[in-house]
Motif scaffolding. Structure first.
Motif, PDB file in Angstrom:
ATOM      1  N   ILE A  22       0.843  -1.209   0.000  1.00 42.68           N
ATOM      2  CA  ILE A  22       0.000   0.000   0.000  1.00 42.68           C
ATOM      3  C   ILE A  22       0.875   1.254   0.000  1.00 42.68           C
ATOM      4  CG2 ILE A  22      -1.677   1.344   1.337  1.00 42.68           C
ATOM      5  CD1 ILE A  22      -2.892  -1.080  -0.050  1.00 42.68           C
ATOM      6  N   ARG A  23       1.874   1.320   0.879  1.00 46.23           N
ATOM      7  CA  ARG A  23       2.682   2.526   1.044  1.00 46.23           C
ATOM      8  C   ARG A  23       3.622   2.792  -0.121  1.00 46.23           C
ATOM      9  NH1 ARG A  23       6.042   2.006   5.837  1.00 46.23           N
ATOM     10  NH2 ARG A  23       5.889  -0.214   5.463  1.00 46.23           N
ATOM     11  N   PHE A  24       4.267   1.737  -0.613  1.00 38.48           N
ATOM     12  CA  PHE A  24       5.300   1.956  -1.625  1.00 38.48           C
ATOM     13  C   PHE A  24       4.909   1.479  -3.014  1.00 38.48           C
ATOM     14  CE2 PHE A  24       7.495   1.442   2.489  1.00 38.48           C
ATOM     15  CZ  PHE A  24       7.870   2.764   2.634  1.00 38.48           C
ATOM     16  N   GLY A  25       3.988   0.526  -3.106  1.00 36.32           N
ATOM     17  CA  GLY A  25       3.520   0.072  -4.413  1.00 36.32           C
ATOM     18  C   GLY A  25       2.471   1.012  -4.977  1.00 36.32           C
ATOM     19  N   ARG A  26       1.352   1.102  -4.270  1.00 37.54           N
ATOM     20  CA  ARG A  26       0.246   1.918  -4.755  1.00 37.54           C
ATOM     21  C   ARG A  26       0.508   3.414  -4.597  1.00 37.54           C
ATOM     22  NH1 ARG A  26      -5.257   1.314  -1.772  1.00 37.54           N
ATOM     23  NH2 ARG A  26      -4.408   2.982  -0.517  1.00 37.54           N
ATOM     24  N   ALA A  27       0.982   3.842  -3.429  1.00 37.16           N
ATOM     25  CA  ALA A  27       1.154   5.272  -3.165  1.00 37.16           C
ATOM     26  C   ALA A  27       2.505   5.803  -3.628  1.00 37.16           C
ATOM     27  CB  ALA A  27       0.985   5.551  -1.676  1.00 37.16           C
ATOM     28  N   ALA A  28       3.399   4.938  -4.047  1.00 36.71           N
ATOM     29  CA  ALA A  28       4.720   5.325  -4.550  1.00 36.71           C
ATOM     30  C   ALA A  28       5.507   6.157  -3.544  1.00 36.71           C
ATOM     31  CB  ALA A  28       4.595   6.057  -5.872  1.00 36.71           C
ATOM     32  N   GLY A  29       5.348   5.851  -2.248  1.00 44.22           N
ATOM     33  CA  GLY A  29       6.136   6.538  -1.235  1.00 44.22           C
ATOM     34  C   GLY A  29       5.692   7.949  -0.913  1.00 44.22           C
ATOM     35  N   ARG A  30       4.438   8.295  -1.238  1.00 42.67           N
ATOM     36  CA  ARG A  30       3.900   9.627  -0.917  1.00 42.67           C
ATOM     37  C   ARG A  30       2.564   9.483  -0.202  1.00 42.67           C
ATOM     38  NH1 ARG A  30       5.464  14.497  -2.858  1.00 42.67           N
ATOM     39  NH2 ARG A  30       7.380  14.477  -4.041  1.00 42.67           N
ATOM     40  N   CYS A  31       2.298  10.404   0.704  1.00 47.65           N
ATOM     41  CA  CYS A  31       1.017  10.413   1.415  1.00 47.65           C
ATOM     42  C   CYS A  31      -0.110  10.591   0.402  1.00 47.65           C
ATOM     43  CB  CYS A  31       1.003  11.546   2.443  1.00 47.65           C
ATOM     44  SG  CYS A  31      -0.548  11.693   3.343  1.00 47.65           S
ATOM     45  N   GLU A  32      -1.128   9.768   0.503  1.00 45.89           N
ATOM     46  CA  GLU A  32      -2.240   9.834  -0.449  1.00 45.89           C
ATOM     47  C   GLU A  32      -3.181  10.999  -0.162  1.00 45.89           C
ATOM     48  OE1 GLU A  32      -2.668   5.258  -1.899  1.00 45.89           O
ATOM     49  OE2 GLU A  32      -3.818   5.835  -0.132  1.00 45.89           O
ATOM     50  N   ARG A  33      -3.025  11.657   0.961  1.00 48.62           N
ATOM     51  CA  ARG A  33      -3.884  12.793   1.279  1.00 48.62           C
ATOM     52  C   ARG A  33      -3.200  14.123   0.980  1.00 48.62           C
ATOM     53  NH1 ARG A  33      -7.154  12.880   6.780  1.00 48.62           N
ATOM     54  NH2 ARG A  33      -8.633  11.722   5.551  1.00 48.62           N
ATOM     55  N   CYS A  34      -1.948  14.283   1.421  1.00 50.88           N
ATOM     56  CA  CYS A  34      -1.281  15.575   1.248  1.00 50.88           C
ATOM     57  C   CYS A  34      -0.099  15.527   0.284  1.00 50.88           C
ATOM     58  CB  CYS A  34      -0.819  16.123   2.589  1.00 50.88           C
ATOM     59  SG  CYS A  34       0.504  15.179   3.366  1.00 50.88           S
ATOM     60  N   GLY A  35       0.396  14.333  -0.056  1.00 50.88           N
ATOM     61  CA  GLY A  35       1.474  14.204  -1.025  1.00 50.88           C
ATOM     62  C   GLY A  35       2.878  14.287  -0.460  1.00 50.88           C
ATOM     63  N   ARG A  36       3.040  14.331   0.860  1.00 45.75           N
ATOM     64  CA  ARG A  36       4.374  14.422   1.446  1.00 45.75           C
ATOM     65  C   ARG A  36       5.166  13.145   1.162  1.00 45.75           C
ATOM     66  NH1 ARG A  36       3.209  17.490   7.175  1.00 45.75           N
ATOM     67  NH2 ARG A  36       2.036  19.144   6.195  1.00 45.75           N
ATOM     68  N   PRO A  37       6.448  13.285   0.837  1.00 47.19           N
ATOM     69  CA  PRO A  37       7.273  12.112   0.521  1.00 47.19           C
ATOM     70  C   PRO A  37       7.746  11.392   1.786  1.00 47.19           C
ATOM     71  CG  PRO A  37       8.568  14.101   0.277  1.00 47.19           C
ATOM     72  CD  PRO A  37       7.165  14.536   0.606  1.00 47.19           C
ATOM     73  N   HIS A  38       7.769  10.083   1.717  1.00 50.34           N
ATOM     74  CA  HIS A  38       8.198   9.257   2.848  1.00 50.34           C
ATOM     75  C   HIS A  38       9.692   9.408   3.107  1.00 50.34           C
ATOM     76  CE1 HIS A  38       8.622   5.769   5.452  1.00 50.34           C
ATOM     77  NE2 HIS A  38       9.611   5.363   4.678  1.00 50.34           N
ATOM     78  N   GLY A  39      10.056   9.706   4.344  1.00 44.27           N
ATOM     79  CA  GLY A  39      11.436   9.693   4.781  1.00 44.27           C
ATOM     80  C   GLY A  39      12.320  10.829   4.313  1.00 44.27           C
ATOM     81  N   GLN A  40      11.807  11.777   3.554  1.00 46.00           N
ATOM     82  CA  GLN A  40      12.615  12.904   3.095  1.00 46.00           C
ATOM     83  C   GLN A  40      12.404  14.103   4.017  1.00 46.00           C
ATOM     84  OE1 GLN A  40      11.930  13.815  -1.011  1.00 46.00           O
ATOM     85  NE2 GLN A  40      12.086  11.674  -1.641  1.00 46.00           N
ATOM     86  N   VAL A  41      13.455  14.841   4.260  1.00 44.10           N
ATOM     87  CA  VAL A  41      13.347  16.043   5.087  1.00 44.10           C
ATOM     88  C   VAL A  41      12.672  17.132   4.254  1.00 44.10           C
ATOM     89  CG1 VAL A  41      14.626  17.810   6.347  1.00 44.10           C
ATOM     90  CG2 VAL A  41      15.380  15.428   6.422  1.00 44.10           C
ATOM     91  N   ILE A  42      11.604  17.714   4.819  1.00 42.27           N
ATOM     92  CA  ILE A  42      10.874  18.778   4.125  1.00 42.27           C
ATOM     93  C   ILE A  42      10.681  19.946   5.085  1.00 42.27           C
ATOM     94  CG2 ILE A  42       9.668  17.230   2.541  1.00 42.27           C
ATOM     95  CD1 ILE A  42       7.192  17.500   4.337  1.00 42.27           C
ATOM     96  N   VAL A  43      10.361  21.099   4.529  1.00 35.08           N
ATOM     97  CA  VAL A  43      10.075  22.295   5.315  1.00 35.08           C
ATOM     98  C   VAL A  43       8.568  22.391   5.476  1.00 35.08           C
ATOM     99  CG1 VAL A  43      10.290  24.798   5.447  1.00 35.08           C
ATOM    100  CG2 VAL A  43      12.104  23.448   4.393  1.00 35.08           C
ATOM    101  N   CYS A  44       8.109  22.476   6.734  1.00 34.81           N
ATOM    102  CA  CYS A  44       6.676  22.575   7.034  1.00 34.81           C
ATOM    103  C   CYS A  44       6.397  23.860   7.801  1.00 34.81           C
ATOM    104  CB  CYS A  44       6.226  21.405   7.892  1.00 34.81           C
ATOM    105  SG  CYS A  44       6.176  19.863   7.024  1.00 34.81           S
ATOM    106  N   LEU A  45       5.164  24.321   7.688  1.00 31.05           N
ATOM    107  CA  LEU A  45       4.693  25.477   8.440  1.00 31.05           C
ATOM    108  C   LEU A  45       3.621  25.032   9.416  1.00 31.05           C
ATOM    109  CD1 LEU A  45       4.430  28.011   5.495  1.00 31.05           C
ATOM    110  CD2 LEU A  45       6.339  27.646   7.047  1.00 31.05           C
ATOM    111  N   ASP A  46       3.276  25.880  10.376  1.00 29.31           N
ATOM    112  CA  ASP A  46       2.304  25.527  11.403  1.00 29.31           C
ATOM    113  C   ASP A  46       0.943  25.146  10.835  1.00 29.31           C
ATOM    114  OD1 ASP A  46       4.055  25.758  13.471  1.00 29.31           O
ATOM    115  OD2 ASP A  46       3.455  27.790  14.028  1.00 29.31           O
TER     116      ASP A  46
END
Length: 140
Positions: A22-46
């Motif tokens: 489910i996480r890596f096959g179907r969703a290709a390593g991205r959140c299906e709701r917001c699109g955030r990539p799995h395990g990568q450092v990203i900049v987020c706001l409040d």
């Protein structure tokens, strides 16, 4: 997310493999709701907005592209981790449509009503046990 030992018997034996599909096959390593990539450092706001380095654009908490650059005063670094989640909170439903690959933030937002319900039951259970063994609680 780790499964509590007392809930482990609710999940199928092949849950780790099913979760990975489910996480890596179907969703290709991205959140299906917001699109955030799995395990990568990203900049987020409040407010949940985040910077998508691959697209070179800021995204909302639902994954839509922002038209303007947001205020970066509350910016912080985070590393989202995907989890396979049950959409209907029923661990016996493990079909493709019953599971979703969501980051921690989206998973907690989805589960908030269930967590509130369980917290209420825990408080009621503790109060009942206190009344049973210790007598009535003092008025607070």
């Amino acid at each position: 997310m780790p499964i509590r030992p007392e809930h482990r018997h609710f999940y199928p034996i092949d849950w780790p493999q099913l979760s990975a599909v489910i996480r890596f096959g179907r969703a290709a390593g991205r959140c299906e709701r917001c699109g955030r990539p799995h395990g990568q450092v990203i900049v987020c706001l409040d407010g949940g907005s985040w910077y998508d380095a691959e697209a070179g654009a800021w995204r909302t908490d639902r994954g839509r592209v922002l038209r303007r650059t947001p205020d970066l005063a509350s910016a912080r670094l985070t590393r989202p981790i995907l989890a396979a989640c049950h959409r209907a909170h029923d661990t016996s439903l493990n079909g493709d449509g019953d599971l979703a690959a969501w980051c921690q933030r989206c998973h907690l937002i989805h589960d908030r009503p269930e967590h509130i319900r369980r917290r209420r039951l825990t408080y009621l259970r503790r109060r009942a046990l206190g009344d049973l063994f210790l007598g009535p609680y003092p008025n607070l």
